[in-house]
Structure formats: structure tokens, C-alpha cells
Design an enzyme around this catalytic site. Structure first.
Site, mmCIF file in Angstrom:
data_model
loop_
_atom_site.group_PDB
_atom_site.id
_atom_site.type_symbol
_atom_site.label_atom_id
_atom_site.label_comp_id
_atom_site.label_asym_id
_atom_site.label_seq_id
_atom_site.Cartn_x
_atom_site.Cartn_y
_atom_site.Cartn_z
ATOM 1 N N GLU A 34 0.984 -1.097 0.183
ATOM 2 C CA GLU A 34 0.069 -0.164 0.368
ATOM 3 C C GLU A 34 0.521 1.152 0.117
ATOM 4 O OE1 GLU A 34 -3.075 1.385 -0.220
ATOM 5 O OE2 GLU A 34 -2.050 3.039 0.140
ATOM 6 N N ARG A 108 -17.614 3.432 5.678
ATOM 7 C CA ARG A 108 -16.210 2.494 5.089
ATOM 8 C C ARG A 108 -15.130 2.044 6.149
ATOM 9 N NH1 ARG A 108 -15.968 3.940 -0.701
ATOM 10 N NH2 ARG A 108 -13.949 3.431 -0.565
ATOM 11 N N TYR A 214 -28.449 7.886 4.146
ATOM 12 C CA TYR A 214 -28.914 6.350 5.347
ATOM 13 C C TYR A 214 -28.215 6.278 6.123
ATOM 14 C CZ TYR A 214 -24.762 4.981 2.263
ATOM 15 O OH TYR A 214 -23.245 4.860 2.010
ATOM 16 N N ASP A 292 -11.867 -0.630 -9.001
ATOM 17 C CA ASP A 292 -11.749 0.574 -9.720
ATOM 18 C C ASP A 292 -10.830 0.402 -10.783
ATOM 19 O OD1 ASP A 292 -13.767 1.304 -8.451
ATOM 20 O OD2 ASP A 292 -13.232 2.985 -7.793
HETATM 21 C C1 LIG Z 1 -19.692 9.148 -3.903
HETATM 22 C C2 LIG Z 1 -19.194 7.774 -4.368
HETATM 23 C C3 LIG Z 1 -20.290 6.719 -3.121
HETATM 24 C C4 LIG Z 1 -20.192 5.019 -3.167
HETATM 25 N N1 LIG Z 1 -21.183 4.569 -2.646
HETATM 26 C C5 LIG Z 1 -20.772 2.912 -2.428
HETATM 27 C C6 LIG Z 1 -21.200 2.066 -1.973
HETATM 28 O O1 LIG Z 1 -22.114 2.831 -1.429
HETATM 29 N N2 LIG Z 1 -21.207 0.658 -3.048
HETATM 30 C C7 LIG Z 1 -20.337 0.326 -2.801
HETATM 31 O O2 LIG Z 1 -20.265 -0.947 -3.137
HETATM 32 N N3 LIG Z 1 -19.675 1.197 -3.646
HETATM 33 C C8 LIG Z 1 -19.485 2.412 -3.787
HETATM 34 N N4 LIG Z 1 -18.739 3.691 -3.697
HETATM 35 C C9 LIG Z 1 -16.846 2.967 -4.651
HETATM 36 C C10 LIG Z 1 -16.442 2.342 -4.185
HETATM 37 O O3 LIG Z 1 -15.826 3.480 -3.416
HETATM 38 C C11 LIG Z 1 -14.908 1.985 -4.877
HETATM 39 O O4 LIG Z 1 -15.676 1.561 -6.235
HETATM 40 C C12 LIG Z 1 -14.659 1.479 -4.254
HETATM 41 O O5 LIG Z 1 -13.148 2.272 -3.117
HETATM 42 C C13 LIG Z 1 -12.907 0.533 -5.188
HETATM 43 O O6 LIG Z 1 -11.987 -0.407 -4.666
HETATM 44 P P1 LIG Z 1 -10.422 -0.096 -4.908
HETATM 45 O O7 LIG Z 1 -10.309 -1.282 -3.840
HETATM 46 O O8 LIG Z 1 -11.147 -0.867 -5.871
HETATM 47 O O9 LIG Z 1 -9.774 0.828 -5.008
HETATM 48 P P2 LIG Z 1 -9.437 2.325 -3.951
HETATM 49 O O10 LIG Z 1 -11.105 2.251 -2.926
HETATM 50 O O11 LIG Z 1 -9.600 3.702 -4.736
HETATM 51 O O12 LIG Z 1 -7.866 1.767 -3.577
HETATM 52 C C14 LIG Z 1 -7.102 1.579 -4.351
HETATM 53 C C15 LIG Z 1 -5.816 1.467 -2.299
HETATM 54 O O13 LIG Z 1 -4.148 1.374 -3.747
HETATM 55 C C16 LIG Z 1 -3.772 2.543 -2.767
HETATM 56 N N5 LIG Z 1 -2.453 2.653 -4.021
HETATM 57 C C17 LIG Z 1 -3.184 3.262 -5.491
HETATM 58 N N6 LIG Z 1 -2.088 3.618 -6.003
HETATM 59 C C18 LIG Z 1 -1.055 2.963 -5.135
HETATM 60 C C19 LIG Z 1 0.672 2.254 -5.740
HETATM 61 N N7 LIG Z 1 1.423 3.096 -6.853
HETATM 62 N N8 LIG Z 1 0.916 1.448 -4.833
HETATM 63 C C20 LIG Z 1 0.220 1.170 -3.807
HETATM 64 N N9 LIG Z 1 -0.583 1.604 -3.429
HETATM 65 C C21 LIG Z 1 -1.466 2.189 -4.186
HETATM 66 C C22 LIG Z 1 -4.606 3.653 -3.032
HETATM 67 O O14 LIG Z 1 -4.495 4.101 -1.444
HETATM 68 C C23 LIG Z 1 -6.015 2.695 -2.003
HETATM 69 O O15 LIG Z 1 -5.563 2.396 -1.185
HETATM 70 C C24 LIG Z 1 -19.176 4.788 -4.086
HETATM 71 C C25 LIG Z 1 -17.809 5.214 -4.708
HETATM 72 C C26 LIG Z 1 -18.092 6.882 -4.476
HETATM 73 C C27 LIG Z 1 -17.434 8.037 -5.294
#
Ligand SMILES: Cc1cc2nc3c(=O)[nH]c(=O)nc-3n(C[C@H](O)[C@H](O)[C@H](O)COP(=O)(O)OP(=O)(O)OC[C@H]3O[C@@H](n4cnc5c(N)ncnc54)[C@H](O)[C@@H]3O)c2cc1C
Length: 402
Positions: A34, A108, A214, A292
Site C-alpha cells: 500500500e 467505509r 442513509y 476500480d
Molecule cells: C460518491 C461515491 C459513493 C460510493 N458508494 C458506494 C456504495 O454505496 N457501495 C459500493 O459498493 N461502492 C460505492 N462506491 C465505490 C467505491 O468506493 C469504490 O469503487 C471502491 O472503493 C473501489 O475499491 P478499490 O479497492 O478498487 O480501490 P480504492 O478504494 O481506490 O483503493 C486503492 C488503494 O490503492 C492504493 N494505491 C493507489 N496507487 C498505489 C500505488 N501506486 N502503489 C501502492 N498502492 C497504491 C490507494 O492508496 C488505495 O488504498 C462509491 C464511490 C463514490 C465516489
């Protein structure tokens, strides 16, 4: 004895942590990197829909999740100005019966903590920004800013919407600004329940915007997601500070209950909403993408984190079931790309339906909501019954013969 398959995970968000837990459950060896110096999550709520809860249960984390959750009664669509109920999709009793798991609202930070607590000592390295990927023969390696490398059988980019791993594998194509900006806030309350916030997931639909409210934190706080169409926004960030006044000005004329809720906001952030088109592939050699990084989406079906959690479970079980990592990655993609592409594209469509500005189009939409409510309340409003029904813990890949 065969050695355990070693998987390097870049990114310790919800997706990377879910993958680490699922890999360990399958007897594989995760190592997570991370970039931040400490694990942490922004103060915001998250809707854990039944499809995500099924995965958390399969990971043995149901009780931990339930203990910090709020159980909403319904999803309710409301008119922005009058508060009139346009649809009601029952959740509390119906989700376990129809989809096999409840629908929860959580903070979260609680979800992230529950997943991070599953890491074993030495399994994660913080303050380790990945800057590149190197592949040779039967291995892949993540390269870090301090010059160190981690070599593994598989490297997974779970590093979010601006993924470095994605850039390394597929080139630099920026995410698309969707024309929507958004405020988020969590408002703690000493007194519950509140007479101006019902115990539901409320979608307030107005012209050129919508607001979702909510309860989270077992009902001790209210989460606000307020989306407005805006041409000018460019920066995608979790941390652009805004103010209560700016939020309230954005929703002048909206229902008094919303105004009252907004007037209690102390801290709020705003950012632009970005997404990408579905990709034709996520994997190159022994490196792949998840969450994402693979399929950023608009939050209009509340599925970004849910999809990342499903991805993690399916990737781990695909690697464990396969003869070799390359076959496992092919299984993973075959299972996950069609589903996540559909959710990405349908989330975009929901934005258009939620934000209609013409009175005529609104009436047509509301009549459609009403008719569907009468036929089957699970198919009205968000129309997400097909999302909730899916069970990542039982799906099997349909592989094309080689
Ligand atoms: C307004 C809003 C409301 C939402 N509501 C919901 C909901 O109700 N339900 C739901 O399921 N989803 C919801 N989402 C979506 C959800 O928040 C994201 O899709 C989810 O957090 C994606 O998870 P992830 O682990 O793929 O990415 P992220 O949560 O972005 O995690 C990526 C991680 O990688 C790390 N990182 C980045 N680059 C590097 C690097 N080069 N080297 C090492 N580490 C790195 C970051 O620091 C981070 O910890 C919402 C999003 C938004 C914007």
C-alpha cells in the site's frame, strides 16, 4: 510438496484487502503493498448490497459486518421538492428471502478495518508506492519507488481509478470526467431516530442532480452523497474540502428535510465523478487488474466496492482451482468482465434517469416507476435485483475451449 502460489497485491483498499483474505482462505500466499504510510479510509458511508454481503459471509466476516451495520427498511425514491414517494423497494425482510443475504449500510472505515484485521503479521507493507511492473518468464514483479521489487507468480493491480499497474500494462489513458460532481459527508447525531431522516436508503431525484441519504455506524450517523451535474469540474480526489454553505447553495429549493440535514454538516468534501469504458481485457502475462483499477464506475448503483469484493473472491477461487496461474487469470476474466461491464454501463444509464430535467420526461419516468412498483417492487427504481441476486461464491467459469 508444491509450494504455495504467491500473489503480490498493489493497493490496500477494499478490493485489495478482500483479495488478500480470499487468497489466504484458499491456501495461497498474499503479499500486499500500500502506498500510504497507514491504513485508513475516508469518512463516508457504503451500501453493502446482498451480493457483497454474500462474499463477506463466505470470508467468515458476516458477524463483524453485522455488528457495525444499519439495516435499512427500503430503498425509497423521492421527489426532490415535495418528498413524494415515487417508488419503494422493500429490503429488510425481502433481501434475505429473495437474494440470500441482507442489505447493510456501513461506514467505509469499519468495512476497511474488518478486512485489514484479517491480514497476518508481515503480509502487508505500507509506504510502498508501486511505480512499475516487470515480467519475465513465469514470474511478474512489482517495482517500488525505493527501488525494491517483489517477485511473484501473479501481480494484481488493486490500486484504484488512477492505477499505475493499469498504466504499465495497457498504457496511459486518463479516466473520463462524467459531467457529475459530488459532495460527501457523514453527520453524527446523539439522538436517534431523527424525524427528518427515515430508516431507509432515500434517493431524492431532482433536475440535474440527486441526493442519497442513509444511516451508518449502527444508526449513529447519517451518510450524505449529493450529486450535481457540472461542466467545470476537473480534479478527481477524495479530499477537496468544501463547506456546508456551498452544499446548501447547490440544493436551494430542495425539500426542507434535506436542508435540515445539510445544516448539520460540519465537514464535507467534494470531487468530480470519473469512469471508464469497459476494457477488452485486464490481464497481460502474469499481471491483472481488480476493482476500480479494472472497471471504475459511477456510484449510481452503489456497486464499486461490491464489485471489487466480488472480484477478489472470484480471482482467489479461480487461481486456486486452475492448473496454472495463466489459466486461473483467464477463468477470472471470463467470470468477471461481463458482469462488471454491465454494472458499469447500467450505472451510467441510471444517472440519466435520475437527473431528468424536462417535466414531461419526469412524468413518463415516474409512471414507469409506479407501474413497475405494482408488478414487482424489486424491479422498480434502481432496478438492481439482477445485481443483488448474483453469488460470487458459487459462480463457475465458462471457458472457451483452447
Ligand atoms: C460518491 C461515491 C459513493 C460510493 N458508494 C458506494 C456504495 O454505496 N457501495 C459500493 O459498493 N461502492 C460505492 N462506491 C465505490 C467505491 O468506493 C469504490 O469503487 C471502491 O472503493 C473501489 O475499491 P478499490 O479497492 O478498487 O480501490 P480504492 O478504494 O481506490 O483503493 C486503492 C488503494 O490503492 C492504493 N494505491 C493507489 N496507487 C498505489 C500505488 N501506486 N502503489 C501502492 N498502492 C497504491 C490507494 O492508496 C488505495 O488504498 C462509491 C464511490 C463514490 C465516489
Amino acid at each position: 510438496m508444491q509450494r504455495k502460489l504467491r500473489v503480490g497485491i498493489v493497493g490496500g483498499g477494499i478490493g485489495g484487502l478482500a483479495l488478500a483474505a480470499a487468497l489466504r482462505q484458499n491456501g495461497l500466499e498474499p503479499r500486499l503493498f500500500e502506498r500510504s504510510a497507514a491504513f485508513g479510509e475516508v469518512g463516508a458511508g457504503i451500501q453493502m448490497t446482498p451480493n457483497a454481503v454474500k462474499v463477506m459471509r463466505a470470508l467468515g466476516l458476516f458477524e463483524e459486518l453485522r455488528a457495525v451495520s444499519f439495516l435499512p427498511q427500503n430503498i425509497i425514491g423521492r421527489n426532490w421538492r415535495s418528498g413524494r414517494v415515487m417508488w419503494r423497494t422493500p429490503l429488510a425482510e425481502d433481501c434475505p428471502r429473495l437474494y440470500g443475504a441482507p442489505f447493510f449500510h456501513v461506514h467505509r472505515a469499519d468495512l476497511h478495518r474488518i478486512l485489514a484485521e484479517q491480514l497476518l503479521p508481515g503480509e502487508a507493507r505500507l509506504a510502498s508506492p508501486c511505480v512499475g511492473i516487470r515480467q519475465a518468464g513465469n514470474t511478474a514483479a512489482a517495482v517500488f519507488a525505493d527501488g525494491t521489487e517483489f517477485e511473484a507468480d501473479v501481480i494484481v493491480g488493486a490500486d484504484g481509478i488512477h492505477s499505475i499497474v493499469r498504466r504499465e500494462l495497457f498504457g496511459d489513458e486518463p479516466a473520463l470526467y462524467t459531467g457529475n460532481m459530488c459532495w460527501r459527508a457523514v453527520v453524527p447525531f446523539d439522538r436517534q431516530p431523527l424525524d427528518f431522516v427515515s430508516p431507509d436508503s432515500s434517493f431524492w431525484l431532482g433536475p440535474n442532480g440527486h441526493v442519497v441519504t442513509y444511516y451508518v455506524s449502527s444508526g449513529r450517523a447519517v451518510n450524505i452523497v449529493a450529486v450535481l451535474e457540472s461542466k467545470d469540474w476537473v480534479a478527481e480526489s477524495w479530499t477537496t474540502p468544501s463547506t456546508r454553505e456551498e452544499l446548501m447553495a447547490g440544493y436551494a429549493g430542495w425539500h426542507p428535510n434535506l436542508q435540515k440535514l445539510f445544516s448539520n454538516v460540519t465537514d464535507t468534501f467534494k470531487w468530480g465523478l470519473f469512469d471508464r469504458d469497459p476494457m477488452p481485457g485486464w490481464t497481460k502475462g502474469r499481471a491483472t487488474l481488480l476493482g476500480d483499477a479494472a472497471h471504475p464506475m459511477l456510484p449510481f448503483l452503489s456497486q464499486g466496492a461490491a464489485m471489487a469484493i466480488e472480484d477478489g473472491y472470484v480471482l482467489a477461487s479461480s487461481l486456486a482451482a486452475a492448473e496454472n496461474p495463466v489459466e486461473g487469470l483467464a477463468r477470472y476474466e471470463a467470470l468477471r468482465r461481463p458482469r462488471t461491464a454491465r454494472v458499469q454501463l447500467e450505472a451510467r444509464e441510471r444517472g440519466k434517469t435520475y437527473h431528468l430535467s424536462s417535466r414531461f420526461a419526469q412524468i413518463k419516468r415516474d409512471v414507469k416507476y409506479f407501474v413497475r412498483s405494482v408488478i414487482n417492487p424489486q424491479t422498480t427504481g434502481l432496478g438492481a435485483n439482477w445485481v443483488y441476486d448474483y453469488d460470487a461464491t458459487t459462480v463457475q467459469p465458462q471457458l472457451q475451449p483452447a
